[in-house]
Motif scaffolding. Structure first.
Motif, PDB file in Angstrom:
ATOM      1  N   ILE A   1       0.840  -1.174   0.145  1.00  0.00           N
ATOM      2  CA  ILE A   1       0.026   0.079  -0.039  1.00  0.00           C
ATOM      3  C   ILE A   1       0.875   1.056  -0.012  1.00  0.00           C
ATOM      4  O   ILE A   1       1.731   1.235   0.821  1.00  0.00           O
ATOM      5  N   THR A   2       0.765   2.134  -1.009  1.00  0.00           N
ATOM      6  CA  THR A   2       1.485   3.232  -1.064  1.00  0.00           C
ATOM      7  C   THR A   2       1.005   4.544  -0.920  1.00  0.00           C
ATOM      8  O   THR A   2      -0.325   4.474  -1.308  1.00  0.00           O
ATOM      9  N   ARG A   3       1.589   5.496  -0.583  1.00  0.00           N
ATOM     10  CA  ARG A   3       1.160   6.889  -0.680  1.00  0.00           C
ATOM     11  C   ARG A   3       2.249   7.963  -1.245  1.00  0.00           C
ATOM     12  O   ARG A   3       3.248   7.502  -0.815  1.00  0.00           O
ATOM     13  N   ASN A   4       1.709   8.878  -1.774  1.00  0.00           N
ATOM     14  CA  ASN A   4       2.820   9.743  -2.625  1.00  0.00           C
ATOM     15  C   ASN A   4       2.785  11.053  -1.388  1.00  0.00           C
ATOM     16  O   ASN A   4       2.037  11.570  -0.913  1.00  0.00           O
ATOM     17  N   LYS A   5       4.387  11.487  -1.346  1.00  0.00           N
ATOM     18  CA  LYS A   5       4.406  12.914  -0.759  1.00  0.00           C
ATOM     19  C   LYS A   5       5.111  13.529  -1.746  1.00  0.00           C
ATOM     20  O   LYS A   5       6.173  13.247  -2.250  1.00  0.00           O
ATOM     21  N   THR A   6       4.674  14.752  -2.365  1.00  0.00           N
ATOM     22  CA  THR A   6       5.061  15.774  -3.188  1.00  0.00           C
ATOM     23  C   THR A   6       5.579  16.924  -3.012  1.00  0.00           C
ATOM     24  O   THR A   6       5.190  17.435  -2.003  1.00  0.00           O
ATOM     25  N   PHE A   7       6.778  17.411  -3.276  1.00  0.00           N
ATOM     26  CA  PHE A   7       7.477  18.534  -2.996  1.00  0.00           C
ATOM     27  C   PHE A   7       7.682  19.380  -4.287  1.00  0.00           C
ATOM     28  O   PHE A   7       7.995  18.971  -5.213  1.00  0.00           O
ATOM     29  N   SER A   8       6.809  20.470  -4.299  1.00  0.00           N
ATOM     30  CA  SER A   8       6.851  21.257  -5.455  1.00  0.00           C
ATOM     31  C   SER A   8       7.885  22.387  -5.389  1.00  0.00           C
ATOM     32  O   SER A   8       8.644  22.407  -4.584  1.00  0.00           O
ATOM     33  N   ASN A   9       7.953  23.035  -6.578  1.00  0.00           N
ATOM     34  CA  ASN A   9       8.830  24.248  -6.667  1.00  0.00           C
ATOM     35  C   ASN A   9      10.398  23.801  -6.680  1.00  0.00           C
ATOM     36  O   ASN A   9      11.164  24.561  -6.085  1.00  0.00           O
ATOM     37  N   VAL A  10      10.643  22.661  -7.130  1.00  0.00           N
ATOM     38  CA  VAL A  10      12.000  22.182  -7.545  1.00  0.00           C
ATOM     39  C   VAL A  10      12.565  23.068  -8.876  1.00  0.00           C
ATOM     40  O   VAL A  10      11.970  23.299  -9.415  1.00  0.00           O
ATOM     41  N   LYS A  11      13.595  23.590  -8.797  1.00  0.00           N
ATOM     42  CA  LYS A  11      14.190  24.187  -9.875  1.00  0.00           C
ATOM     43  C   LYS A  11      14.243  23.365 -11.110  1.00  0.00           C
ATOM     44  O   LYS A  11      14.861  22.301 -10.868  1.00  0.00           O
ATOM     45  N   PRO A  12      13.725  23.707 -12.285  1.00  0.00           N
ATOM     46  CA  PRO A  12      13.893  22.898 -13.437  1.00  0.00           C
ATOM     47  C   PRO A  12      15.445  22.621 -13.626  1.00  0.00           C
ATOM     48  O   PRO A  12      15.764  21.746 -14.439  1.00  0.00           O
ATOM     49  N   SER A  13      16.263  23.889 -13.535  1.00  0.00           N
ATOM     50  CA  SER A  13      17.721  23.495 -13.632  1.00  0.00           C
ATOM     51  C   SER A  13      18.528  22.682 -12.884  1.00  0.00           C
ATOM     52  O   SER A  13      19.789  22.471 -13.200  1.00  0.00           O
ATOM     53  N   ALA A  14      17.971  22.284 -11.916  1.00  0.00           N
ATOM     54  CA  ALA A  14      18.625  21.461 -10.740  1.00  0.00           C
ATOM     55  C   ALA A  14      19.001  20.003 -11.293  1.00  0.00           C
ATOM     56  O   ALA A  14      18.185  19.442 -12.165  1.00  0.00           O
ATOM     57  N   SER A  15      20.265  19.476 -11.174  1.00  0.00           N
ATOM     58  CA  SER A  15      20.487  18.272 -11.653  1.00  0.00           C
ATOM     59  C   SER A  15      19.978  17.309 -10.982  1.00  0.00           C
ATOM     60  O   SER A  15      19.380  17.403  -9.957  1.00  0.00           O
ATOM     61  N   HIS A  16      19.857  16.084 -11.724  1.00  0.00           N
ATOM     62  CA  HIS A  16      19.419  14.887 -11.043  1.00  0.00           C
ATOM     63  C   HIS A  16      19.938  14.365 -10.120  1.00  0.00           C
ATOM     64  O   HIS A  16      19.401  14.022  -9.030  1.00  0.00           O
ATOM     65  N   ASP A  17      21.539  14.528 -10.026  1.00  0.00           N
ATOM     66  CA  ASP A  17      22.019  14.205  -8.777  1.00  0.00           C
ATOM     67  C   ASP A  17      21.917  14.787  -7.477  1.00  0.00           C
ATOM     68  O   ASP A  17      21.560  14.434  -6.494  1.00  0.00           O
ATOM     69  N   ASP A  18      21.359  16.357  -7.777  1.00  0.00           N
ATOM     70  CA  ASP A  18      21.086  17.086  -6.801  1.00  0.00           C
ATOM     71  C   ASP A  18      19.861  16.750  -6.080  1.00  0.00           C
ATOM     72  O   ASP A  18      19.702  16.680  -4.921  1.00  0.00           O
ATOM     73  N   VAL A  19      18.818  16.558  -6.986  1.00  0.00           N
ATOM     74  CA  VAL A  19      17.533  16.272  -6.714  1.00  0.00           C
ATOM     75  C   VAL A  19      17.593  14.811  -5.961  1.00  0.00           C
ATOM     76  O   VAL A  19      16.774  14.814  -4.868  1.00  0.00           O
ATOM     77  N   TYR A  20      18.078  13.772  -6.402  1.00  0.00           N
ATOM     78  CA  TYR A  20      18.192  12.524  -5.913  1.00  0.00           C
ATOM     79  C   TYR A  20      18.879  12.912  -4.271  1.00  0.00           C
ATOM     80  O   TYR A  20      18.335  12.096  -3.633  1.00  0.00           O
ATOM     81  N   ALA A  21      19.881  13.509  -4.112  1.00  0.00           N
ATOM     82  CA  ALA A  21      20.520  13.959  -2.860  1.00  0.00           C
ATOM     83  C   ALA A  21      19.693  14.415  -1.979  1.00  0.00           C
ATOM     84  O   ALA A  21      19.590  13.968  -0.718  1.00  0.00           O
ATOM     85  N   VAL A  22      18.880  15.519  -2.339  1.00  0.00           N
ATOM     86  CA  VAL A  22      17.562  16.011  -1.327  1.00  0.00           C
ATOM     87  C   VAL A  22      16.631  14.974  -1.200  1.00  0.00           C
ATOM     88  O   VAL A  22      16.300  14.694  -0.096  1.00  0.00           O
ATOM     89  N   ALA A  23      16.227  14.031  -2.116  1.00  0.00           N
ATOM     90  CA  ALA A  23      15.419  13.245  -2.042  1.00  0.00           C
ATOM     91  C   ALA A  23      15.747  12.078  -0.906  1.00  0.00           C
ATOM     92  O   ALA A  23      15.111  11.559   0.064  1.00  0.00           O
TER      93      ALA A  23
END
Length: 74
Positions: A27-49
């Motif tokens: 059973i899963t639920r989603n938690k969404t964080f908006s307003n991520v900079k589109p220019s942010a690298s995938h590595d940086d977004v993953y590190a924050v995640a």
């Protein structure tokens, strides 16, 4: 004329497993964080995640980056 895509936004979604049903399916639920900079690298977004995942009460099944954009006829 070629159509181009202009980035308009990005979001980070953590898919959390909150339990299992009677058949043993997650059973899963989603938690969404908006307003991520589109220019942010995938590595940086993953590190924050990964840091945010450590703060959750439930285990993380998946990390998603959701990009949106506008199509323009140049």
């Amino acid at each position: 004329m070629p159509v181009t895509r202009v980035a308009t936004g990005s979001a980070l979604r953590l898919v959390l497993q909150t339990g299992v049903d009677g058949q043993g399916n997650p059973i899963t639920r989603n938690k969404t964080f908006s307003n991520v900079k589109p220019s942010a690298s995938h590595d940086d977004v993953y590190a924050v995640a990964a840091l945010l995942a450590g703060l959750q009460n439930y285990g993380v099944n998946n990390i998603l980056r959701i990009d949106s954009g506008a199509l323009q006829n140049s």
